[in-house]
Design a protein around this motif. Structure first.
Motif, PDB file in Angstrom:
ATOM      1  N   LEU A  89       0.827  -1.208   0.000  1.00  0.00           N
ATOM      2  CA  LEU A  89       0.000   0.000   0.000  1.00  0.00           C
ATOM      3  C   LEU A  89       0.862   1.260   0.000  1.00  0.00           C
ATOM      4  O   LEU A  89       0.575   2.220  -0.715  1.00  0.00           O
ATOM      5  N   VAL A  90       1.918   1.266   0.795  1.00  0.00           N
ATOM      6  CA  VAL A  90       2.812   2.424   0.833  1.00  0.00           C
ATOM      7  C   VAL A  90       3.479   2.604  -0.530  1.00  0.00           C
ATOM      8  O   VAL A  90       3.590   3.723  -1.037  1.00  0.00           O
ATOM      9  N   ALA A  91       3.898   1.511  -1.145  1.00  0.00           N
ATOM     10  CA  ALA A  91       4.515   1.587  -2.475  1.00  0.00           C
ATOM     11  C   ALA A  91       3.507   2.107  -3.506  1.00  0.00           C
ATOM     12  O   ALA A  91       3.876   2.873  -4.406  1.00  0.00           O
ATOM     13  N   PRO A  97       2.035   0.308  -8.975  1.00  0.00           N
ATOM     14  CA  PRO A  97       0.669  -0.224  -9.050  1.00  0.00           C
ATOM     15  C   PRO A  97       0.425  -1.354  -8.031  1.00  0.00           C
ATOM     16  O   PRO A  97       1.328  -2.140  -7.733  1.00  0.00           O
ATOM     17  N   LEU A  98      -0.802  -1.381  -7.525  1.00  0.00           N
ATOM     18  CA  LEU A  98      -1.205  -2.464  -6.620  1.00  0.00           C
ATOM     19  C   LEU A  98      -1.383  -3.748  -7.408  1.00  0.00           C
ATOM     20  O   LEU A  98      -1.859  -3.706  -8.552  1.00  0.00           O
ATOM     21  N   HIS A 103      -5.888  -5.114  -5.089  1.00  0.00           N
ATOM     22  CA  HIS A 103      -6.711  -3.979  -5.487  1.00  0.00           C
ATOM     23  C   HIS A 103      -8.192  -4.318  -5.336  1.00  0.00           C
ATOM     24  O   HIS A 103      -8.969  -3.527  -4.782  1.00  0.00           O
ATOM     25  N   ARG A 104      -8.598  -5.496  -5.817  1.00  0.00           N
ATOM     26  CA  ARG A 104     -10.002  -5.927  -5.702  1.00  0.00           C
ATOM     27  C   ARG A 104     -10.416  -6.093  -4.249  1.00  0.00           C
ATOM     28  O   ARG A 104     -11.494  -5.655  -3.846  1.00  0.00           O
TER      29      ARG A 104
END
Length: 130
Positions: A89-91, A97-98, A103-104
């Motif tokens: 998440l931090v990246a 990109p997640l 992401h889902r």
């Protein structure tokens, strides 16, 4: 004949001495180093978790505890450790990109959180009803 060995750890600038021939002192040094490594990893993981928790608190106005629960929920659904989810998440906040699955799961978790909050608001006296 006993021999003493000095172990130097540059990163922390610590010294430990182990005396050969004294097995319990050697085991103590090994156990303490393992515990020290474990604590450093936990602290590093906690910093990333706290940063991700702050990001969730910005995205969804919620308390620290609720933000952590949301991250734990995403972690369980993605079958990943909490520090790994936090690092991703931090990246992502920094432009990377997640992963699609995360992401889902994150989107689904946040939608559920918002739906539950709307239900709570509509049940409170004076709450908004849509």
């Amino acid at each position: 004949m006993q021999r003493t060995t000095v172990i130097q750890e540059e990163w922390w600038e610590l010294r430990a001495e182990a005396t050969w021939g004294n097995a319990s002192a050697g085991r103590d040094v090994v156990a303490l180093r393992a515990e020290n490594d474990q604590l450093w990893r936990a602290l590093a993981g906690r910093a990333v978790i706290d940063q991700a928790r702050g990001m969730v608190m910005v995205l969804t106005p919620c308390s620290r505890g609720t933000a952590r629960k949301l991250l734990v929920d995403v972690s369980r659904q993605c079958d990943a450790r909490l520090p790994e989810v936090a690092a991703v998440l931090v990246a992502a906040w920094e432009g990377k990109p997640l992963p699609e699955r995360m992401h889902r799961v994150l989107r689904r978790t946040l939608r559920r959180f918002h739906a539950e909050n709307q239900e709570c608001d509509s049940r409170r006296p004076g709450g908004s009803s849509r």
